[in-house]
Enzyme design. Structure first.
Site, PDB file in Angstrom:
ATOM      1  N   ALA A 184      18.291  -0.153 -38.142  1.00 56.47           N
ATOM      2  CA  ALA A 184      18.505   1.265 -38.182  1.00 56.47           C
ATOM      3  C   ALA A 184      17.004   1.733 -38.043  1.00 56.47           C
ATOM      4  O   ALA A 184      16.136   0.889 -37.945  1.00 56.47           O
ATOM      5  CB  ALA A 184      18.955   1.860 -39.258  1.00 56.47           C
ATOM      6  N   LYS A 185      16.658   2.888 -37.484  1.00 59.05           N
ATOM      7  CA  LYS A 185      15.295   3.280 -37.315  1.00 59.05           C
ATOM      8  C   LYS A 185      15.425   4.824 -37.279  1.00 59.05           C
ATOM      9  O   LYS A 185      16.273   5.373 -37.001  1.00 59.05           O
ATOM     10  CB  LYS A 185      14.418   2.992 -36.187  1.00 59.05           C
ATOM     11  CG  LYS A 185      13.115   2.819 -36.213  1.00 59.05           C
ATOM     12  CD  LYS A 185      12.711   1.627 -36.944  1.00 59.05           C
ATOM     13  CE  LYS A 185      11.318   1.323 -37.149  1.00 59.05           C
ATOM     14  NZ  LYS A 185      10.916   0.089 -37.479  1.00 59.05           N
ATOM     15  N   GLY A 186      14.407   5.373 -37.965  1.00 61.52           N
ATOM     16  CA  GLY A 186      14.334   6.875 -37.936  1.00 61.52           C
ATOM     17  C   GLY A 186      12.879   7.173 -37.511  1.00 61.52           C
ATOM     18  O   GLY A 186      11.885   6.424 -37.344  1.00 61.52           O
TER      19      GLY A 186
ATOM     20  N   ASP B 181       7.239   3.113 -42.253  1.00 62.38           N
ATOM     21  CA  ASP B 181       6.992   2.642 -40.699  1.00 62.38           C
ATOM     22  C   ASP B 181       5.561   3.465 -40.310  1.00 62.38           C
ATOM     23  O   ASP B 181       4.866   4.144 -41.347  1.00 62.38           O
ATOM     24  CB  ASP B 181       8.041   2.832 -39.915  1.00 62.38           C
ATOM     25  CG  ASP B 181       7.807   2.104 -38.515  1.00 62.38           C
ATOM     26  OD1 ASP B 181       8.359   0.937 -38.378  1.00 62.38           O
ATOM     27  OD2 ASP B 181       7.108   2.603 -37.649  1.00 62.38           O
TER      28      ASP B 181
END
Ligand code: NAD
Length: 551
Positions: free
Chosen positions: A240-242, A281
């Site tokens: 996943a990434k946001g 991140d």
């Protein structure tokens, strides 16, 4: 974290009243965002500027000596339909302003009510919303992620049904996030994302990035890479990434907190220890994670530490997390050196980037007896053929923030740094650093990719031909997510492992992934990068096939 270069936003102000122009220039100079201003008092000269290129946003008075009303906007948009326009209007012209927005202006400002904050907000909103509308999927990062998938799929002879499913995420959540600025009546709306690529392997896992370049395509590409990284390491996660399209450097502590809490609230239904576990991140840190954890915990009514990783140690964060990527990289350098018959004691290394990954790589390599002869960061590149004192470098950066000014070193160009003769080169800053242009001049035996995507595919071929051993990003920087997995596990167990335990397990998982990829590389006569991707993608596709398709 740093993947992209910054550039100042260029604003074209089209205004024929010199007093009004001066007023806007003064307001922009007060902004915390760095703007570059170009001015024009006629529509004709404004169009010339736009045609020349380089303008990011236009602030437009509709009443000019050579054009008036909506015609001004129409003529300008006809020549530059991509550039967001903010129309200037007076209080008695509100009707025109509304019609201008209908006709394609991104926003409007009422002249008598503009202050520095409102102007700043309108510009950032215009830029961000036009990106949201125009180019969500336009991302070089996604293109290269698709290429990587395509190559592995071909070599694995994978089913087309699986390939098509893996090209795009299982779930992509786009949210608009209003948050209060420090000036109480100023509310700003920014755009945020949470993309979950594969839901088949367990909960999803991946960082949250705050940066002005964030868009759906980039976030999707990064979520895909997380799927492959988790699969390669045999972690029970999908990727996943946001991200939020915002410049965190322009926000106060309080603003960042309100933004983070509202972003968390907007995605709260799709995150959770068994659903999706965010981590820091680029532009976010352990404080951001603490706020996310608190917002989630307030909602469910009890503390839920495993909803995020990379949190402060006092909230259940792993003391080994911050050094994990650098330490994992150093374990793999040991494996590669053994494979090549290279003695690390007395060997040399050059490290580009002195942030989280770079600094800990330097530290861990030095512990193995490697002499660090070159280091760089955004401020400077330094060479010391006799070897740096790692403690002195760390102390310097701790007190000065950057490497610039560090004594006992020769300043060289960033280009020269990568080309220094050494045994191990660690790019640990930006993507696209080793290219077809410089790959022929590298003088190292091992490239250990601390950063994501530091080597272009053309450079890859050149390095391969020259017999330089590449530890690809998928493997080399997987230590971070692996220790995040340990942190999640410890949170679920309410049990704290010792530092020694964490590092022993990290070494074991990294080493196993390295040997699996090396075996695949030898069997299929492909480079280690392709072999690692094949290992990862095959495992995901097997899981998809085993679970079958619902309904
Ligand atoms: P960071 O922000 O902590 O550090 C980045 C460093 O790069 C800083 O020292 C900065 O000064 C330097 N830098 C920026 N521009 C530069 C330039 N032009 N030349 C030389 N140095 C420059 O970021 P980080 O967490 O260390 O991440 C670095 C890379 O590693 C990114 O590509 C990131 O995606 C990747 N990565 C990080 C992790 C992690 O756990 N932090 C895990 C996997 C991958």
């Amino acid at each position: 974290m740093a993947d992209t270069e910054e550039h100042h936003t260029r604003i074209l102000i089209v205004e024929d009243n010199p007093l009004h122009l001066k007023f806007f220039e003064t307001l922009l100079a007060q902004s915390r965002t760095a703007f570059e201003v170009v001015a024009s008092d006629r529509l004709s000269t404004a169009i010339e500027h736009l045609v020349r290129g380089g303008i990011d946003v236009v602030v437009l008075d509709l009443m000019l000596p050579d054009s008036s009303g909506l015609d001004t906007l129409g003529r300008l948009l006809a020549r530059a339909p991509e550039i967001p326009v903010i129309v200037l209007t007076s209080v008695d012209d509100m009707d025109v302003a509304t019609r201008a927005v209908d006709a394609g202006a991104r926003d409007f400002l009422v002249k008598g009510r503009v202050d520095a904050d409102r102007l700043d907000r309108a510009i950032r909103y215009a830029l961000s919303s036009s990106r949201a509308i125009r180019s969500e999927w336009q991302s070089p990062l996604l293109l290269s992620a698709h290429r990587q998938l395509g190559k592995a799929v071909q070599l694995l002879d994978l089913d087309d049904n699986i390939r098509q499913r893996l090209m795009f995420p299982a779930r992509a959540h786009i949210v608009s996030i209003p948050f209060r600025r420090d000036k109480y009546d100023l509310v700003e709306t920014v755009f945020g994302y949470r993309v979950q690529h594969v839901l088949t392997m367990g909960p999803t896992k991946g960082g949250v990035r705050y940066h002005m370049s964030v868009n759906l395509g980039d976030v999707t590409a990064l979520a895909m890479l997380m799927t492959w990284k988790c699969s390669l390491m045999h972690l029970p996660f999908g990727g996943a990434k946001g991200g939020v399209r915002v410049d965190p450097g322009t926000l106060s502590h309080g603003e960042l907190q309100r933004l983070t809490r509202r972003y968390t609230a907007e995605i709260i239904d799709i995150i959770g220890p068994q659903k999706d576990v965010p981590a820091p991140d680029m532009g976010t840190n352990e404080q951001t994670m603490a706020w996310m954890m608190d917002t989630y915990s307030q909602q469910v009514g009890h503390a839920v530490p495993s909803v995020v990783t990379g949190k402060p140690v006092v909230l259940g964060g792993s003391p080994a997390r911050s050094s994990a990527t650098g330490r994992g990289l150093s374990f793999l350098v040991q494996e590669a050196a053994t494979h090549l018959g290279l003695a690390l004691e007395g060997s040399t290394a050059v490290v580009q980037g002195f942030g989280n990954v770079g600094m800990h790589s330097v530290h861990c390599l030095a512990e193995l007896g490697v002499t660090i002869i070159g280091v760089s960061d955004v401020s400077v590149a330094l060479h010391n053929p006799r070897g740096f004192s790692v403690e002195a470098l760390e102390r310097w950066v701790e007190s000065h923030g950057v490497l610039a000014g560090f004594p006992e070193a020769e300043i060289i160009s960033p280009k020269e740094l990568l080309e220094l003769r050494c045994d191990v080169l660690v790019p640990a800053a930006l993507s696209g650093q080793i290219t077809a242009e410089n790959a022929g001049r590298l003088q190292c035996k091992i490239v250990a990719e601390g950063a994501n995507g530091p080597t272009t595919s053309e450079a890859d071929d050149i390095l391969e031909e020259r017999g330089i051993f590449i530890l690809p990003d998928l493997l080399a920087n997987a230590g971070g997510v692996t220790v995040s997995y340990f942190e999640w596990l410890q949170g679920l167990q309410n049990y704290t492992w010792s530092l020694e335990d964490v590092n022993t397990r990290l070494r074991k998982l990294m080493s196993e992934a390295f040997h699996r990829s090396m075996r695949r590389s030898a069997e299929r006569h492909v480079d280690l990068r392709t072999a690692a991707a094949m290992e990862a993608i095959e495992r995901v596709s097997q899981a998809l096939l085993k679970r079958g398709l619902f309904p």
